[in-house]
Design a protein around this motif. Sequence first.
Motif, short mmCIF file in Angstrom:
data_model
loop_
_atom_site.label_atom_id
_atom_site.label_comp_id
_atom_site.label_asym_id
_atom_site.label_seq_id
_atom_site.Cartn_x
_atom_site.Cartn_y
_atom_site.Cartn_z
N ILE A 43 0.85 -1.19 0.00
CA ILE A 43 0.00 0.00 0.00
C ILE A 43 0.89 1.24 0.00
CG2 ILE A 43 -1.69 1.30 1.34
CD1 ILE A 43 -2.63 -1.42 2.47
N VAL A 44 0.56 2.15 -0.90
CA VAL A 44 1.31 3.39 -0.99
C VAL A 44 0.39 4.54 -0.59
CG1 VAL A 44 2.49 4.98 -2.55
CG2 VAL A 44 2.80 2.51 -2.80
N SER A 45 0.85 5.38 0.29
CA SER A 45 0.07 6.54 0.69
C SER A 45 0.26 7.63 -0.34
CB SER A 45 0.52 7.02 2.07
OG SER A 45 -0.21 8.14 2.48
N GLY A 99 -6.66 4.74 14.71
CA GLY A 99 -6.69 3.81 13.61
C GLY A 99 -7.57 4.32 12.50
N LEU A 100 -7.21 4.01 11.28
CA LEU A 100 -7.97 4.45 10.12
C LEU A 100 -9.17 3.54 9.87
CD1 LEU A 100 -5.01 5.18 7.67
CD2 LEU A 100 -6.36 6.84 8.95
N PHE A 102 -11.49 2.39 6.58
CA PHE A 102 -11.25 2.34 5.15
C PHE A 102 -12.54 2.17 4.35
CE2 PHE A 102 -6.63 1.81 5.35
CZ PHE A 102 -6.46 1.39 6.64
N GLY A 103 -12.55 2.77 3.14
CA GLY A 103 -13.56 2.40 2.17
C GLY A 103 -13.21 1.06 1.54
N LYS A 104 -14.13 0.53 0.75
CA LYS A 104 -13.91 -0.78 0.14
C LYS A 104 -12.97 -0.73 -1.06
CE LYS A 104 -18.25 -2.99 1.56
NZ LYS A 104 -17.71 -3.30 2.86
N GLY A 105 -12.65 0.48 -1.52
CA GLY A 105 -11.72 0.60 -2.63
C GLY A 105 -12.41 0.72 -3.98
N TYR B 33 0.84 0.64 13.62
CA TYR B 33 -0.55 0.22 13.46
C TYR B 33 -0.56 -1.08 12.66
CZ TYR B 33 -0.94 5.27 14.17
OH TYR B 33 -0.81 6.55 14.65
N TYR B 35 -3.09 -3.64 10.42
CA TYR B 35 -4.36 -3.74 9.71
C TYR B 35 -4.46 -5.11 9.06
CZ TYR B 35 -4.41 1.34 10.17
OH TYR B 35 -4.39 2.62 10.68
N GLN B 37 -6.45 -7.37 5.95
CA GLN B 37 -7.24 -7.32 4.72
C GLN B 37 -7.65 -8.75 4.39
OE1 GLN B 37 -5.24 -5.98 1.09
NE2 GLN B 37 -7.04 -4.76 0.58
N GLY B 42 -12.35 -5.10 2.59
CA GLY B 42 -11.49 -3.94 2.79
C GLY B 42 -10.57 -4.11 3.99
N LEU B 43 -9.69 -3.16 4.16
CA LEU B 43 -8.77 -3.15 5.28
C LEU B 43 -9.50 -2.82 6.57
CD1 LEU B 43 -6.12 -1.25 3.30
CD2 LEU B 43 -5.49 -3.23 4.66
N PHE B 45 -8.80 -1.97 10.81
CA PHE B 45 -7.86 -1.66 11.89
C PHE B 45 -7.85 -2.79 12.91
CE2 PHE B 45 -5.70 0.64 15.14
CZ PHE B 45 -6.39 0.48 16.31
N PHE B 91 -1.12 -5.88 7.17
CA PHE B 91 -0.28 -4.72 6.88
C PHE B 91 0.06 -3.98 8.16
CE2 PHE B 91 -0.21 -4.56 2.31
CZ PHE B 91 -1.36 -5.26 1.93
N PHE B 104 3.18 2.67 4.91
CA PHE B 104 2.77 1.28 5.01
C PHE B 104 3.90 0.35 4.58
CE2 PHE B 104 -1.80 1.16 5.87
CZ PHE B 104 -2.13 2.50 5.70
N ARG B 109 1.40 -11.96 3.74
CA ARG B 109 0.24 -12.74 3.31
C ARG B 109 0.27 -14.10 3.99
NH1 ARG B 109 1.37 -8.63 0.50
NH2 ARG B 109 -0.26 -7.58 -0.68
#
Lengths: 112, 113
Positions: A43-45, A99-100, A102-105, B33, B35, B37, B42-43, B45, B91, B104, B109
Motif C-alpha cells: 500500500i502506498v500513501s 486507527g484508520l 477504510f472504504g472498500k476501494g 498500526y 491492519y 485485509q 477492505g482493510l 484496523f 499490513f 505502510f 500474506r
Amino acid sequence: KNEVEQSPQNLTAQEGEFITINCSYSVGISALHWLQQHPGGGIVSLFMLSSGKKKHGRLIATINIQEKHSSLHITASHPRDSAVYICAVRFGSGGGADGLTFGKGTHLIIQP
Amino acid sequence: NAGVMQNPRHLVRRRGQEARLRCSPMKGHSHVYWYRQLPEEGLKFMVYLQKENIIDESGMPKERFSAEFPKEGPSILRIQQVVRGDSAAYFCASSPKQGGGYTFGSGTRLTVV
C-alpha cells in the motif's frame, strides 16, 4: 456509525481519460487519506488531507469538510495507474487511538 | 531510508500452529498500526501501539491474537492456533506522531492450510 463510502466500485477507462474517484464519510474527521494498492502488492500513501486540495504529478485530491466528501482525480491516465484506490479516514478530533477506517476501494483499469 | 519492513512476505501455517508477523517501522517512527485485509474485503484496523505500550486494541479479535512493540526490536503480531479464517494480508504502518502521515509496509500474506 462511522462509515466510509467510495464510488465507483469498479472503473474501466481508456488511456488519456480524466478519472474521478469519490469518497464520502458519515461524521467529522481529523484527516483523510488516499491510498494506492496494486494487485498482490503493498500500500502506498498518496495524500493526507484535512482541508482544501493537494496535487502531486498527475494526481489531485480535494476535500470538502462541510459536505463530508473527497475526490481523487487522475489526469492523462495511463495503464500503469491501474490499481485499487482506497479512501481512509481518521474519525474524531485526534485524541486517543487513531486507527484508520477504510472504504472498500475502487478497482481502476486503464486500457491502452 | 528502508521504509517500513515487514517479514515474512508470505507465511504458510497449518491449522493449530502459531504465526508471528514482524514489522520494523521507519527510522524515527514510534507509532505502529496493524491492519488486516481479508480476501475480497477492505482493510480493517486491528491495533495501535507505541513503544512498550498498546494504545488501542479495539480491532483485535478477543482470542488468539496479541501484539507487542518492545523497547528494542520490531513490532510483533502473534496469532496462536491459527484457523483458515485467519488467512489474510496483514499490513503494518508507522508514523512519527499520533495522527501523522502513515507509511505502510508491503504486508505479510498469511495462508492457513
